[in-house]
Each structure stands twice: as C-alpha cells, then as structure tokens.
Design an enzyme around this catalytic site. Sequence first.
Site, PDB file in Angstrom:
ATOM      1  N   LYS A 184       0.797  -1.124   0.095  1.00 46.85           N
ATOM      2  CA  LYS A 184       0.010   0.129  -0.063  1.00 46.85           C
ATOM      3  C   LYS A 184       0.913   1.214   0.073  1.00 46.85           C
ATOM      4  CE  LYS A 184      -2.415   3.392   1.894  1.00 46.85           C
ATOM      5  NZ  LYS A 184      -1.923   4.467   1.782  1.00 46.85           N
ATOM      6  N   GLY A 241       5.104   3.625  11.023  1.00 47.41           N
ATOM      7  CA  GLY A 241       4.516   4.914  10.714  1.00 47.41           C
ATOM      8  C   GLY A 241       3.784   5.337  12.250  1.00 47.41           C
ATOM      9  N   GLU A 265       6.223  -0.650  13.236  1.00 44.11           N
ATOM     10  CA  GLU A 265       7.379  -0.029  14.280  1.00 44.11           C
ATOM     11  C   GLU A 265       6.652   1.450  14.252  1.00 44.11           C
ATOM     12  OE1 GLU A 265      11.100   1.554  12.476  1.00 44.11           O
ATOM     13  OE2 GLU A 265      10.049   2.731  14.097  1.00 44.11           O
ATOM     14  N   CYS A 302      13.112   7.481  13.304  1.00 46.25           N
ATOM     15  CA  CYS A 302      12.482   6.718  14.389  1.00 46.25           C
ATOM     16  C   CYS A 302      13.625   6.826  15.444  1.00 46.25           C
ATOM     17  CB  CYS A 302      11.743   5.675  14.055  1.00 46.25           C
ATOM     18  SG  CYS A 302      12.791   4.579  12.736  1.00 46.25           S
TER      19      CYS A 302
HETATM   20  P1  NAP Z   1       0.670   7.199   9.284  1.00 43.78           P
HETATM   21  O1  NAP Z   1      -0.194   8.301   9.147  1.00 43.78           O
HETATM   22  O2  NAP Z   1       0.754   6.224  10.399  1.00 43.78           O
HETATM   23  O3  NAP Z   1       0.689   6.477   7.832  1.00 43.78           O
HETATM   24  C1  NAP Z   1       1.209   5.311   7.497  1.00 43.78           C
HETATM   25  C2  NAP Z   1       0.762   4.373   6.564  1.00 43.78           C
HETATM   26  O4  NAP Z   1      -0.397   3.801   7.239  1.00 43.78           O
HETATM   27  C3  NAP Z   1      -0.156   5.211   5.490  1.00 43.78           C
HETATM   28  O5  NAP Z   1      -0.116   4.375   4.252  1.00 43.78           O
HETATM   29  C4  NAP Z   1      -1.497   5.428   5.714  1.00 43.78           C
HETATM   30  O6  NAP Z   1      -2.390   5.569   4.705  1.00 43.78           O
HETATM   31  C5  NAP Z   1      -1.623   4.169   6.453  1.00 43.78           C
HETATM   32  N1  NAP Z   1      -2.671   4.423   7.673  1.00 43.78           N
HETATM   33  C6  NAP Z   1      -2.477   5.435   8.589  1.00 43.78           C
HETATM   34  N2  NAP Z   1      -3.640   5.213   9.521  1.00 43.78           N
HETATM   35  C7  NAP Z   1      -4.328   4.171   9.047  1.00 43.78           C
HETATM   36  C8  NAP Z   1      -5.630   3.565   9.566  1.00 43.78           C
HETATM   37  N3  NAP Z   1      -6.246   4.011  10.581  1.00 43.78           N
HETATM   38  N4  NAP Z   1      -5.932   2.285   8.957  1.00 43.78           N
HETATM   39  C9  NAP Z   1      -5.092   1.901   7.851  1.00 43.78           C
HETATM   40  N5  NAP Z   1      -3.990   2.477   7.201  1.00 43.78           N
HETATM   41  C10 NAP Z   1      -3.700   3.537   7.983  1.00 43.78           C
HETATM   42  O7  NAP Z   1       2.199   7.782   9.408  1.00 43.78           O
HETATM   43  P2  NAP Z   1       2.887   9.182   8.495  1.00 43.78           P
HETATM   44  O8  NAP Z   1       1.896   9.739   7.411  1.00 43.78           O
HETATM   45  O9  NAP Z   1       3.796   8.435   7.935  1.00 43.78           O
HETATM   46  O10 NAP Z   1       3.176  10.010   9.509  1.00 43.78           O
HETATM   47  C11 NAP Z   1       2.273  10.722  10.390  1.00 43.78           C
HETATM   48  C12 NAP Z   1       2.888  10.632  11.950  1.00 43.78           C
HETATM   49  O11 NAP Z   1       3.560   9.130  12.143  1.00 43.78           O
HETATM   50  C13 NAP Z   1       3.978  11.529  11.987  1.00 43.78           C
HETATM   51  O12 NAP Z   1       3.559  12.710  12.317  1.00 43.78           O
HETATM   52  C14 NAP Z   1       4.762  10.466  13.087  1.00 43.78           C
HETATM   53  O13 NAP Z   1       4.216  10.715  14.560  1.00 43.78           O
HETATM   54  C15 NAP Z   1       4.697   9.188  12.745  1.00 43.78           C
HETATM   55  N6  NAP Z   1       5.651   8.598  12.017  1.00 43.78           N
HETATM   56  C16 NAP Z   1       6.553   7.830  12.833  1.00 43.78           C
HETATM   57  C17 NAP Z   1       7.487   7.024  11.997  1.00 43.78           C
HETATM   58  C18 NAP Z   1       8.336   6.224  12.789  1.00 43.78           C
HETATM   59  O14 NAP Z   1       9.560   5.969  12.556  1.00 43.78           O
HETATM   60  N7  NAP Z   1       8.040   5.299  13.796  1.00 43.78           N
HETATM   61  C19 NAP Z   1       7.826   7.137  10.896  1.00 43.78           C
HETATM   62  C20 NAP Z   1       6.946   8.089  10.146  1.00 43.78           C
HETATM   63  C21 NAP Z   1       5.875   8.644  10.788  1.00 43.78           C
HETATM   64  P3  NAP Z   1      -2.618   7.202   3.983  1.00 43.78           P
HETATM   65  O15 NAP Z   1      -2.071   6.818   2.896  1.00 43.78           O
HETATM   66  O16 NAP Z   1      -4.141   7.043   3.809  1.00 43.78           O
HETATM   67  O17 NAP Z   1      -2.231   8.155   5.081  1.00 43.78           O
END
Ligand code: NAP
Length: 526
Positions: A184, A241, A265, A302
């Site tokens: 995805k 994420g 993660e 991260c």
């Molecule tokens: P995210 O919002 O968790 O999204 C990551 C992926 O998961 C995207 O493809 C997203 O789809 C999908 N997703 C998110 N919520 C979902 C749900 N409820 N059901 C199904 N799929 C879902 O992460 P992000 O956009 O990369 O960043 C947002 C926040 O994540 C940041 O502000 C940060 O806090 C955190 N983050 C953490 C790390 C880490 O290293 N652990 C890395 C990046 C980000 P969509 O395409 O629809 O958004």
Amino acid sequence: MQLQGKQLIGSSLSAEGKESFQSLNPATGEKMPTQFIHATKDELEKACELARKAFAVYRKKSGAEKAAFLEKIAEEIENTGDVLVQTACAETGLPAGRIQGERGRTTGQLRLFAQLLREGSWVNARIETALPDRQPLPRTDIRMMDRPLGPVGVFGASNFPLAFSVAGGDTASALAAGCPVIVKAHSAHPGTSELVGTAIQKAAASSGMPEGVFSMLHGSGSVIGAALVQHPAIKAIGFTGSYQGGMALFHLAANRREPIPVYAEMGSTNPVFILPGIMKEKGNEIAQQFAASVTLGVGQFCTNPGMLVAENTDSYPDFVSSLESNFRNASGGVMLTKGIQSAYQKGVAHHLEDTEVSILAEGKASEGFSAVKPVLFHTKAQAIADNAALSEEIFGPASVVVEAENKAALLHMAAQLEGHLTATVHGNPDELEAYADLIELLEQKVGRLIINGFPTGVEVCHAMMHGGPFPASSDSRSTSVGTAAIYRFTRPVSYQNFPEPLLPDELKTANPLNIWRLLNGEFQKA
Ligand code: NAP
C-alpha cells in the site's frame, strides 16, 4: 519518464477507480502534476488472488533464484537514475544527497538479503536423527526448518521514501523469505513509489518470477489499506508510521477470522542518559553531538533522541549552556507532509501545557510550506512520572532535557519508561560499571542499547535489532532492519519420518546446499 498514476497489479497497470489524488511538494505547497487513482476493492482482489497463486510457485524458488531476483531489483532501481532522485526530492522535501544515500541503502539491503539467501543457513535447519534402539521408547527422525508464511502486505513509510517503502526492508525481507508482497503505497510519495514499483515489476519479469509476486496499490489507508489487512490471502503485515495507524492495523488483523501478525514500528523517544563524570569531561562535545542527532533529517528518523536525562543539571551550567547554544544555532527544515508538520506543532504545544515544562532554546526558523524549527524543552524527572505524555515522541526536531535530583530519581524515572527502540548511556568506564543497574533496567525497555554514541544511523547488518517493547513496536521479538527481519515472515515446519527424496534440500542428509545445521544438538555442515 511520464508517471502513470495507476495500480501495479502483477505485470499489468490498472486504473479502474474514480477517485484520484495528487502529492504535494512540502517545500512549496505545489501539487505534483500526476493524478494517482485510488485502487478499487476489485483491484485489491485481483492483486491478492495473483499473490495467492504466485505463492504456490515462489515459495519453492531456491535461495539462488530469490537472490538473483533481489539483485535484479537493486539493479533496476539503480537504472531509474536521476528521475527517481528528483521525484523523491520533490515529494518529500528531502535533499538530493539524502535520497542518493537512501537509494544506496535500499539497494545495499537487497544485496545483503541476496547474500544471506546464497549462503543459505538462515533457514535454521535442525535435524534429530532416528534412535530406533532408544529405551524406553525409540526416537523417530525429525527435521525442522523455517518456511515462508504467505503473501505479505507492506505499508510504505513517509520518512524513508526508499529504504522503508516500496522496495524497503519489509519488502526485501518478505521476498527473501519466499513471500509475495502487496504494497500500500504511502500517499505522500506516490510518484517515487511508482518508479520503484515499476523497477520491481521489471525485475520480476526478467528473473522469471511468477506474476503476482509483487503488486502495489494507491489509496487511502483506512479504505484500501484496511481491506488489504483483512484479506484472507494476506498472512502478515509490515508497517512503519504512527502509533494510531499501526494500532488500527493491529486491531484489524487481530479481529480477522484468521488473525495474522502485524509488525508495526510506531515510534520512540530514544532516551539518552548522560552520567555526571562524562558530562564534566566531555560535556561540550556531547551537547554538540546530541543537538546534531536530534535535528538530523529535521528530526524525522524513528531514532532521533527525544529525551536527554541527567542528574542535577544545575551543577553543570556549561553543559546546559552548550546544549542551548547548539540548539539556537540548529536549523529546522521542511517536514515530509503538512500533516506531519501540524502533528509536530501540536506536540510542541501539548508539552507546553504542562506547567513543569519550559523551553530552553529554539532553533532557527526555515523557509518552506511545511517548515518547522527545533525546540529544546526542560523538565524534572518527577514531571515525567506525573505526566507520561511528556515521554511520548514528538516526531520532528524536538527534545526534552529531564533533570533528575540524584541517581535514585534517575533510576525511578527509567523504571517508568515505556518501550522504546533505543536507549543510550554516556559515561566513563568507572561510572558505567557503577550504573550497571541503569543499563540492566534499560535492557528491559528497548531493542538496542548504545554506549557513548547516538541512536541515529541504523546499520543494515546481521546483528541489528530495530524494534522494541510496546509501544515502540507491536511485536518486540523481531527487527525491521537487517537480515534477521526475514524471520517475521517465516514459520517453522517439522518433517517427521520423511523419506529422503521428499525432504527439502536444506534438510537432506547429504547437505547438498552445504549449510550450517543443528545436527543432533551440534552446529555443523557435515
Ligand atoms: P501514518 O499516518 O501512520 O501512515 C502510514 C501509512 O499507514 C499510510 O499509508 C497510511 O495511509 C496508513 N494508515 C494510517 N492510518 C491508518 C488506518 N487507521 N488504517 C489503515 N491505514 C492507515 O504515518 P505518516 O503519514 O507517515 O506520519 C504521521 C505520523 O506518524 C508522524 O507525525 C509521526 O508521528 C509518525 N511517524 C512515525 C514514524 C516512525 O519512524 N515510527 C515514521 C513516520 C511517521 P494514508 O496514505 O491514507 O495516510
């Protein structure tokens, strides 16, 4: 190269959906030209059906065949040339040097998995030969090895558009294990995803891999992503994420008729403890390196350290003023998406709602649509104990200096930490011994312990553990970086009393693959 904005389903392109989206350049706020079509449920069904069929063939490919496939993917990614770098820079705001480095990391990790497959011993072959004369009961011949789980769903990460995305660690480890992959694509970098996905498609065709060994879908996480997790053909999920996203997928997977593992993660504050002796000896140097580690990549790794813990910092004014000046001189930059920028700003504001938290220093403001500046907070260990939210990650260039009154307060605080990816201790040799209790405590909280270093910079190698106790990851027993990541996508199978010709080559008595095996309790190649 003209981007298509379509789904990659097996060897075809598909665009049956009616909705579309465009990615944004986070530096300028401008929309990128390509319209990316959201995948439909029918397209998901096709990709899953192809993956299910491909698994029957791909699971039987030899280590050498899978290795050649991974190497071909690396080669095809290199063939994308400057277009990939330009597209990734425009979609993420990351500089060209970073993207070039990340491309090297991505191809390097594919080649490292290829080496692992060629060597072959990763399958954990165990052989207990028959003991027909054993008393009181004879023992039958039993052999065991790791086999692939089945098709894997991968969610690309926003912060590593190459190394943790379409052909990143999750995909490389799943393909190495013998599992087809459906990605995805992350909505923040769909063009980059298409270029890399097309490279995998080409590699699959030229390496003679079954159609459906790889597919990639665009669309919303909560619609197409959720349907992917719930599809019966999918046997495991890899995700990097947010905590909210990871846990949403975890619950969906757990509530399936057949629950499946989700390797999510989700984030980490990566506390860094500075012991008093080293602070006196090397305070300035550590302060400078700490500020650099927090602000590296606009704090979007991260492993950026979001917390520095020290005893009685009032006794070390030079260290604190050095920290402050390094932060004041640090630049922020453009964050990956407007959403990530706004989550950062909310996180900073949320910390300041606590009356025990103050700002020690702010970095330089930057230009750009989703720009932010670094922030260094100060608080007391007791405030962290009273308000657990203060030890949660603010994704971006922010960190909090936590002052503990004495060693007891420091240990108390450490004992209350939740799971993190890493913990770091700076100390001279004598005090590291004196703080063995701290190190032992931290070992129970994290996946990687660092002495006199910094957590940023995660080596892709055989000994890397990148994961940690909840909430850093949904499963602390496995890594998402390095070759041990392969075991997330395998399961052990025992073969009891099997005739020799029916055994996999890895378990045949003559050891035709010449791999290391545990033979009657002893590792050997004989
Ligand atoms: P995210 O919002 O968790 O999204 C990551 C992926 O998961 C995207 O493809 C997203 O789809 C999908 N997703 C998110 N919520 C979902 C749900 N409820 N059901 C199904 N799929 C879902 O992460 P992000 O956009 O990369 O960043 C947002 C926040 O994540 C940041 O502000 C940060 O806090 C955190 N983050 C953490 C790390 C880490 O290293 N652990 C890395 C990046 C980000 P969509 O395409 O629809 O958004």
